[in-house]
Design an enzyme around this catalytic site. Structure first.
Site, mmCIF file in Angstrom:
data_model
loop_
_atom_site.group_PDB
_atom_site.id
_atom_site.type_symbol
_atom_site.label_atom_id
_atom_site.label_comp_id
_atom_site.label_asym_id
_atom_site.label_seq_id
_atom_site.Cartn_x
_atom_site.Cartn_y
_atom_site.Cartn_z
ATOM 1 N N GLU A 322 0.830 -1.201 0.000
ATOM 2 C CA GLU A 322 0.000 0.000 0.000
ATOM 3 C C GLU A 322 0.869 1.257 0.000
ATOM 4 O O GLU A 322 0.481 2.284 -0.557
ATOM 5 C CB GLU A 322 -0.944 0.000 1.205
ATOM 6 N N HIS A 351 7.029 -27.117 2.266
ATOM 7 C CA HIS A 351 6.193 -28.162 1.675
ATOM 8 C C HIS A 351 5.115 -27.563 0.784
ATOM 9 O O HIS A 351 4.207 -28.262 0.358
ATOM 10 C CB HIS A 351 5.542 -28.990 2.792
ATOM 11 N N LYS A 455 -13.085 1.913 -3.169
ATOM 12 C CA LYS A 455 -14.261 2.256 -2.352
ATOM 13 C C LYS A 455 -15.314 2.972 -3.188
ATOM 14 O O LYS A 455 -16.519 2.714 -3.067
ATOM 15 C CB LYS A 455 -13.833 3.134 -1.172
#
Length: 529
Positions: A322, A351, A455
Site C-alpha cells: 500500500e 512443503h 471504495k
C-alpha cells in the site's frame, strides 16, 4: 562463490544491533561495492527527507498531511508541544482504562467483568492488532481477542459463534479514523444486533478509536459508549499499530505495550544513523532497490521460521504494497512503482512453494526471519543431540543454501526472541525501510488513492443495486432479464454488473428477489413477488 568466500562476504556485510540482539545478513544478495557507491547520494537525500518528515514536514503532499508515527514512541521529538502531550496523555489513558477493565471497576451490563474483546476494523486497523495479538498472546491473558476484519456475514457469524455465551462478558472496540469505512460500520451494526438479540445494551459494551468529530465519534458520543480514544490525522492506518489502534487492544489483552514502544524507539535510534553498515533499514531499502532494479521487478517473499510470526507476511504485505504501489511519482510522472510481498512461515511452506522458489520462475528474493530462542525452558532431544528447534533452524539454513545454489538471492534477519521489545523493533525496522525506499524511487508512501478508487467503485455498484431493486419492486411479479433491467434503469453499459448483482440478490433471501432459469445463464429472469 565457495563457502569460504561466502563467509568472508558474510563478515564484511553483516549488520548487527547489539542493544536489540538483531542482525541483518545481506551477503547472499548479489550487489557490488559499485552499487553501494552509486546509491550513496540517493540514500543521503532519502535520509534528509526522513529527517524533515520527523521534524513535522508535510511528508504526504497529496493529502497535505504530516506523517508522525515515529513520534508515537518518542513524543519529545514531535514538532509541537501539544502533539507530544496528547501522545503521552493518551498512553496514560490506555493504561488506566485497561487497569479499570481488568479490575472490574469498569464492567459490562450484566456480567461480573469483561473477559473477551471483539475488535472491529479493517486494513491497518485490524492487521496490526492481529499481528501483535497472535505474536505475543497466551492462555493466561486477562482478555481473549476476536476480530471482525471484513464485511463477510458468514465470517462475522463464525466469530460470534466462537464468542458464544460469553457475549455478555465481551467488550467491543470499533476502530475507524473517519468512521465512514463501510466494512467497519457494517461490523459495528452486526455486533450491535447481536448484543440486542441477547437483551444487552451495545453502548454498555462499546469503545471507539476514531478521529475527532468523525462519524463514529459522533455516533459513540450520541449513544453514550463507554469511551472514545483518539486516532490522529497524522497517523496512517498501515503505520498505526503503535498508536491507540494497536496499543489499546494489546493492553486490554494484557500485553506489555511499553515494551513494544521501547523496542520501536531503540530501532528508530539505530535506523536514523547515516553510517550504512550500521543501519539495517537503509540496507533493507537498498537490497529491495537492488533486487528489483528500482522498479519492483522481483517479489519479496517473507519466511519467518516461527509460528508466532505467522501474520508477519500479511502485515508487511499491506505496509509495503500500500505504501509503495503507486502510479505517479512525487512530481506527477507515471512510474507504476511497487513491490509485491507474499509469504507464510517456515518450515511449513517448504512443503508448499519452496519447490517453485528453487526451480521455477526466478522473479523473487527471500527474507528469512530467524528467531534464536526456541521456547520458554528446555527442549527434549527428538534424536541424538537435536531438538525440534534445532531442526527448525536446520531447515532455515538448509533452504537458504538450496536457494543460493540455484542463484536465488536472500536476506537473513535474526532476532533474539518474540517479545514485545523485539516485535516493536521489527515493526519500526520495516516502517523505516519503507520510508527510505519510497524516497529512493521518489514516490509518496503515505497515501492510497488506489484504495479510495476501490471504495468509490463499490459505491457505484451498490447504487446500481438500489436502482435494480426499485425497478423490480415497482414492477412486482414481472420477471425481467439482466439486459432488460439494465435498460430500464438507464444503465445499458452496466449490464454485466447488473447481471452479477442480480445473481447475488437471488442467492440470498434478504431482498425477496427470485430467479427463473433460462436456456443460458444470461436468459434468466428475476422478479420480486
Amino acid at each position: 562463490m565457495s563457502q569460504r568466500e561466502l563467509w568472508e562476504r558474510y563478515k564484511r556485510y553483516l549488520c548487527v544491533s547489539p542493544s536489540l540482539g538483531f542482525s541483518l545478513d545481506i551477503s547472499r544478495m548479489k550487489f557490488t561495492e559499485a552499487f553501494l557507491d552509486r546509491m550513496r547520494e540517493p540514500l543521503k537525500a532519502a535520509f534528509d527527507a526522513m529527517e524533515e518528515l520527523e521534524k513535522g514536514a508535510i511528508a504526504n503532499p497529496d493529502e497535505k498531511r504530516q506523517v508522525g508515527h515515529y513520534w508515537l514512541r518518542a513524543s519529545e521529538l514531535s514538532p509541537e508541544a501539544g502533539i507530544g502531550r496528547a501522545i503521552r496523555d493518551t498512553l496514560a489513558d490506555v493504561h488506566w482504562f485497561a487497569e479499570e477493565i481488568h479490575a472490574g471497576r469498569i464492567g459490562p451490563q450484566t456480567a461480573e467483568r469483561f473477559t473477551q474483546l471483539l475488535v472491529i476494523g479493517i486494513g491497518g486497523s485490524a492487521l496490526g492488532p492481529q499481528l501483535v495479538a497472535d505474536a505475543l498472546g497466551g492462555p493466561a491473558d486477562p482478555m481473549k481477542l476476536f476480530f471482525f476484519d471484513n464485511t463477510d456475514p458468514d465470517g462475522m457469524d463464525r466469530v460470534l459463534a466462537q464468542v458464544g455465551d460469553k457475549l455478555p462478558e465481551t467488550l467491543t472496540l470499533v476502530i475507524s479514523k473517519s468512521g465512514g469505512t463501510k466494512e467497519t460500520r457494517n461490523g459495528m451494526l452486526e455486533a450491535e444486533r447481536a448484543y440486542k438479540a441477547r437483551g444487552l445494551e451495545f453502548s454498555a459494551h462499546a469503545v471507539a478509536v476514531t478521529g475527532d468529530n468523525s462519524e463514529l465519534d459522533r455516533y459513540a458520543k450520541k449513544n453514550s459508549w463507554l469511551r472514545t480514544f483518539p486516532m490522529w490525522d497524522w497517523i496512517g492506518g498501515r503505520t498505526s499499530v503503535l498508536s491507540t489502534v494497536g496499543l489499546l487492544p494489546a493492553r486490554l489483552q494484557g500485553l506489555d505495550v511499553d515494551g513494544l514502544l521501547t523496542g520501536a524507539r531503540e530501532m528508530d535510534r539505530q535506523t536514523r544513523q547515516r553510517e550504512l553498515a550500521h543501519n539495517p533499514a537503509a540496507l533493507l531499502a537498498l537490497m529491495w532497490f537492488h533486487a528489483g532494479n528500482g522498479r519492483g521487478t522481483h517479489d519479496m517473499v517473507i519466511l519467518p521460521y516461527k509460528d508466532r510470526l505467522l501474520l508477519l507476511s500479511k502485515y508487511l504485505q499491506q505496509l509495503v504494497m500500500e505504501s509503495l504501489g503507486k502510479e505517479l511519482s512525487l512530481d506527477g510522472k507515471v512510474v507504476n512503482q511497487g513491490l509485491a510481498v507474499y509469504g507464510n512461515k517456515g518450515s511449513t511452506d517448504q512443503h508448499a512453494y519452496v519447490q517453485q522458489l528453487r526451480e521455477g520462475v526466478h522473479n523473487f528474493f527471500v527474507t528469512f526471519v530467524e528467531v534464536l530462542k526456541d521456547r520458554e525452558g528446555p527442549s527434549q532431544d527428538v534424536e541424538e543431540d537435536a531438538t525440534s528447534g534445532d531442526y527448525l533452524v536446520g531447515f532455515l539454513l538448509g533452504t537458504r543454501r538450496a536457494l543460493y545454489e540455484k542463484d536465488r538471492e536472500s536476506i537473513l534477519l535474526t532476532v533474539p526472541d518474540v517479545s514485545p521489545r523485539t516485535l516493536g523493533a521489527l515493526i519500526a525496522l520495516y516502517e523505516r525501510a519503507v520510508g527510505l525506499y519510497a524516497q529512493l524511487v521518489h514516490i509518496n508512501a503515505y497515501h492510497q488513492p488506489g484504495v479510495e478508487a476501490g471504495k468509490k467503485a463499490a459505491g457505484t455498484v451498490l447504487e446500481l443495486q438500489r436502482k435494480v431493486l426499485s425497478q423490480l419492486r415497482g414492477k412486482r411479479g414481472q420477471a425481467k432479464t439482466a439486459e432488460e433491467l439494465a435498460t430500464a434503469i438507464s444503465a445499458p453499459d452496466e449490464v454485466e454488473t447488473v447481471f452479477q448483482v442480480l445473481e447475488h440478490l437471488a442467492a440470498n433471501p434478504d431482498h425477496g428477489v427470485s430467479r427463473t432459469e433460462g436456456p443460458t445463464p444470461f436468459d434468466a429472469r428475476y422478479q420480486v413477488a
